[in-house]
Design a protein around this motif. Structure first.
Motif, PDB file in Angstrom:
ATOM      1  N   GLY A   1      -9.060  -3.503   7.553  1.00 18.23           N
ATOM      2  CA  GLY A   1      -8.757  -2.107   7.873  1.00 18.23           C
ATOM      3  C   GLY A   1      -7.300  -1.739   7.782  1.00 18.23           C
ATOM      4  N   LEU A   2      -6.559  -2.383   6.912  1.00 23.60           N
ATOM      5  CA  LEU A   2      -5.150  -2.080   6.690  1.00 23.60           C
ATOM      6  C   LEU A   2      -5.095  -1.004   5.606  1.00 23.60           C
ATOM      7  CD1 LEU A   2      -2.232  -2.996   7.382  1.00 23.60           C
ATOM      8  CD2 LEU A   2      -2.439  -4.663   5.565  1.00 23.60           C
ATOM      9  N   THR A   3      -4.711   0.210   5.958  1.00 24.01           N
ATOM     10  CA  THR A   3      -4.699   1.328   5.015  1.00 24.01           C
ATOM     11  C   THR A   3      -3.284   1.502   4.468  1.00 24.01           C
ATOM     12  OG1 THR A   3      -6.463   2.378   6.269  1.00 24.01           O
ATOM     13  CG2 THR A   3      -5.281   3.761   4.710  1.00 24.01           C
ATOM     14  N   VAL A   4      -3.159   1.335   3.145  1.00 19.88           N
ATOM     15  CA  VAL A   4      -1.857   1.348   2.483  1.00 19.88           C
ATOM     16  C   VAL A   4      -1.802   2.527   1.515  1.00 19.88           C
ATOM     17  CG1 VAL A   4      -0.246   0.033   1.043  1.00 19.88           C
ATOM     18  CG2 VAL A   4      -1.759  -1.169   2.645  1.00 19.88           C
ATOM     19  N   MET A   5      -0.812   3.394   1.702  1.00 24.83           N
ATOM     20  CA  MET A   5      -0.611   4.543   0.823  1.00 24.83           C
ATOM     21  C   MET A   5       0.572   4.227  -0.094  1.00 24.83           C
ATOM     22  SD  MET A   5       0.047   8.524   1.849  1.00 24.83           S
ATOM     23  CE  MET A   5      -1.584   8.731   2.531  1.00 24.83           C
ATOM     24  N   THR A   6       0.366   4.424  -1.405  1.00 25.43           N
ATOM     25  CA  THR A   6       1.393   4.094  -2.388  1.00 25.43           C
ATOM     26  C   THR A   6       1.647   5.292  -3.291  1.00 25.43           C
ATOM     27  OG1 THR A   6       0.624   1.803  -2.394  1.00 25.43           O
ATOM     28  CG2 THR A   6       2.047   2.475  -4.211  1.00 25.43           C
ATOM     29  N   GLY A   7       2.914   5.625  -3.487  1.00 23.33           N
ATOM     30  CA  GLY A   7       3.299   6.664  -4.432  1.00 23.33           C
ATOM     31  C   GLY A   7       3.816   6.011  -5.702  1.00 23.33           C
ATOM     32  N   ILE A   8       3.386   6.527  -6.848  1.00 22.25           N
ATOM     33  CA  ILE A   8       3.848   6.020  -8.140  1.00 22.25           C
ATOM     34  C   ILE A   8       4.198   7.221  -9.007  1.00 22.25           C
ATOM     35  CG2 ILE A   8       3.272   4.662 -10.194  1.00 22.25           C
ATOM     36  CD1 ILE A   8       1.281   3.089  -8.465  1.00 22.25           C
ATOM     37  N   SER A   9       5.412   7.225  -9.553  1.00 17.89           N
ATOM     38  CA  SER A   9       5.861   8.345 -10.385  1.00 17.89           C
ATOM     39  C   SER A   9       5.190   8.298 -11.750  1.00 17.89           C
ATOM     40  CB  SER A   9       7.381   8.303 -10.549  1.00 17.89           C
ATOM     41  OG  SER A   9       7.755   7.176 -11.325  1.00 17.89           O
ATOM     42  N   THR A  10       5.326   9.382 -12.497  1.00 20.77           N
ATOM     43  CA  THR A  10       4.698   9.454 -13.818  1.00 20.77           C
ATOM     44  C   THR A  10       5.287   8.429 -14.780  1.00 20.77           C
ATOM     45  OG1 THR A  10       6.226  11.233 -14.409  1.00 20.77           O
ATOM     46  CG2 THR A  10       4.022  11.879 -13.670  1.00 20.77           C
ATOM     47  N   ASP A  11       6.515   7.976 -14.527  1.00 20.49           N
ATOM     48  CA  ASP A  11       7.114   6.965 -15.406  1.00 20.49           C
ATOM     49  C   ASP A  11       6.758   5.543 -14.980  1.00 20.49           C
ATOM     50  OD1 ASP A  11       8.745   6.406 -13.224  1.00 20.49           O
ATOM     51  OD2 ASP A  11      10.620   6.921 -14.229  1.00 20.49           O
ATOM     52  N   GLY A  12       5.909   5.407 -13.955  1.00 19.43           N
ATOM     53  CA  GLY A  12       5.438   4.090 -13.560  1.00 19.43           C
ATOM     54  C   GLY A  12       6.304   3.367 -12.550  1.00 19.43           C
ATOM     55  N   THR A  13       7.106   4.108 -11.804  1.00 21.84           N
ATOM     56  CA  THR A  13       7.949   3.505 -10.775  1.00 21.84           C
ATOM     57  C   THR A  13       7.313   3.746  -9.413  1.00 21.84           C
ATOM     58  OG1 THR A  13       9.924   3.962 -12.090  1.00 21.84           O
ATOM     59  CG2 THR A  13      10.264   3.511  -9.751  1.00 21.84           C
ATOM     60  N   VAL A  14       7.249   2.699  -8.609  1.00 20.01           N
ATOM     61  CA  VAL A  14       6.744   2.850  -7.241  1.00 20.01           C
ATOM     62  C   VAL A  14       7.783   3.650  -6.471  1.00 20.01           C
ATOM     63  CG1 VAL A  14       6.068   1.666  -5.117  1.00 20.01           C
ATOM     64  CG2 VAL A  14       5.454   0.678  -7.333  1.00 20.01           C
ATOM     65  N   THR A  15       7.356   4.766  -5.895  1.00 18.68           N
ATOM     66  CA  THR A  15       8.293   5.640  -5.180  1.00 18.68           C
ATOM     67  C   THR A  15       8.304   5.388  -3.680  1.00 18.68           C
ATOM     68  OG1 THR A  15       6.600   7.354  -5.047  1.00 18.68           O
ATOM     69  CG2 THR A  15       8.141   7.469  -6.913  1.00 18.68           C
ATOM     70  N   GLY A  16       7.236   4.796  -3.171  1.00 16.73           N
ATOM     71  CA  GLY A  16       7.206   4.515  -1.745  1.00 16.73           C
ATOM     72  C   GLY A  16       5.873   3.917  -1.336  1.00 16.73           C
ATOM     73  N   VAL A  17       5.916   3.205  -0.205  1.00 21.54           N
ATOM     74  CA  VAL A  17       4.717   2.583   0.358  1.00 21.54           C
ATOM     75  C   VAL A  17       4.737   2.832   1.857  1.00 21.54           C
ATOM     76  CG1 VAL A  17       3.489   0.407   0.749  1.00 21.54           C
ATOM     77  CG2 VAL A  17       4.646   0.806  -1.433  1.00 21.54           C
ATOM     78  N   ALA A  18       3.583   3.187   2.409  1.00 19.06           N
ATOM     79  CA  ALA A  18       3.462   3.393   3.853  1.00 19.06           C
ATOM     80  C   ALA A  18       2.127   2.831   4.328  1.00 19.06           C
ATOM     81  CB  ALA A  18       3.558   4.877   4.194  1.00 19.06           C
ATOM     82  N   VAL A  19       2.126   2.328   5.544  1.00 20.54           N
ATOM     83  CA  VAL A  19       0.882   1.916   6.183  1.00 20.54           C
ATOM     84  C   VAL A  19       0.476   3.072   7.078  1.00 20.54           C
ATOM     85  CG1 VAL A  19      -0.207   0.280   7.756  1.00 20.54           C
ATOM     86  CG2 VAL A  19       1.471  -0.532   6.091  1.00 20.54           C
ATOM     87  N   THR A  20      -0.670   3.680   6.764  1.00 21.74           N
ATOM     88  CA  THR A  20      -1.092   4.870   7.499  1.00 21.74           C
ATOM     89  C   THR A  20      -2.084   4.571   8.608  1.00 21.74           C
ATOM     90  OG1 THR A  20      -2.797   5.341   5.853  1.00 21.74           O
ATOM     91  CG2 THR A  20      -0.640   6.395   5.541  1.00 21.74           C
ATOM     92  N   ASP A  21      -2.705   3.392   8.564  1.00 23.64           N
ATOM     93  CA  ASP A  21      -3.631   2.997   9.624  1.00 23.64           C
ATOM     94  C   ASP A  21      -3.809   1.493   9.537  1.00 23.64           C
ATOM     95  OD1 ASP A  21      -5.353   3.312  11.783  1.00 23.64           O
ATOM     96  OD2 ASP A  21      -7.087   3.787  10.539  1.00 23.64           O
ATOM     97  N   ASP A  22      -4.024   0.862  10.685  1.00 25.44           N
ATOM     98  CA  ASP A  22      -4.228  -0.585  10.658  1.00 25.44           C
ATOM     99  C   ASP A  22      -4.966  -1.054  11.901  1.00 25.44           C
ATOM    100  OD1 ASP A  22      -2.195  -2.173  12.644  1.00 25.44           O
ATOM    101  OD2 ASP A  22      -1.283  -0.294  11.979  1.00 25.44           O
ATOM    102  N   ASN A  23      -5.549  -2.228  11.773  1.00 31.75           N
ATOM    103  CA  ASN A  23      -6.195  -2.918  12.881  1.00 31.75           C
ATOM    104  C   ASN A  23      -5.508  -4.257  13.128  1.00 31.75           C
ATOM    105  OD1 ASN A  23      -8.230  -0.981  13.337  1.00 31.75           O
ATOM    106  ND2 ASN A  23      -9.432  -1.799  11.643  1.00 31.75           N
TER     107      ASN A  23
END
Length: 180
Positions: free
Chosen positions: A92-114
């Motif tokens: 139940g580890l919920t991971v949100m990832t942003g990726i730009s159109t050029d393929g660069t990871v813009t950010g990572v956040a954990v939005t929920d976890d157990n």
């Protein structure tokens, strides 16, 4: 004897009336607040998406069974936001990832976890979430292409697995776009 039976019936009817009134009150409250709750949840989700990519608005899209968001800024697509559920120390580890159109990871956040209390904070403070930002969206391997956080290895692995799932979805979208 008749008095006791009457008392039982009166008590039962009274409890039924109280339960019915309470149920109606709860149903009415739910009906009155459902739209407000939905709007607040959407605002919170938009704020969470804005933590992982700089965008004004987000458009919900589907990729098979997967829901993702196209990030828009000034009317143009700037990237995508994916939410994956992975297993760290616990499920139940919920991971949100942003990726730009050029393929660069813009950010990572954990939005929920157990996870056990403190593990996600340890990973956050250890810099794992920030370590993905600015990197090319490719499969990450914990301990080789990305460093985990000591004493939170399973949580680090779960977050990395969530990011890798987002990378796979991004690559599928990119490939579909290049064929179209």
């Amino acid at each position: 004897m008749r008095s006791k039976a009457k008392d039982v019936v009166v008590s039962a009817v009274s409890l039924m009336v109280i339960a019915g009134v309470t149920t109606a009150a709860l149903a009415g409250t739910n009906a009155l607040t459902a739209a407000t709750i939905a709007a607040r949840n959407e605002e919170a989700e938009t704020a969470a998406r804005q933590q992982v990519i700089d965008a004004d608005t987000f458009e919900k899209q589907n990729l098979g069974d997967t829901t993702y968001y196209v990030a828009l800024k000034d009317g143009g697509t700037v990237g995508y936001v994916f939410t994956a559920v992975a297993t760290g120390k616990s499920a139940g580890l919920t991971v949100m990832t942003g990726i730009s159109t050029d393929g660069t990871v813009t950010g990572v956040a954990v939005t929920d976890d157990n996870e056990t209390a403190g593990y996600v904070d340890k990973v956050r403070e250890g810099g794992l979430l920030d370590a993905f930002a600015g990197r090319t969206a490719e499969t990450f391997e914990l301990g080789k292409t990305i460093d985990g956080v000591s004493q939170a290895t399973k949580t680090s692995r779960g977050i990395t697995d969530g990011v890798n799932q987002a990378v796979a979805w991004y690559q599928t979208i990119k490939e579909a776009g290049s064929r179209g």
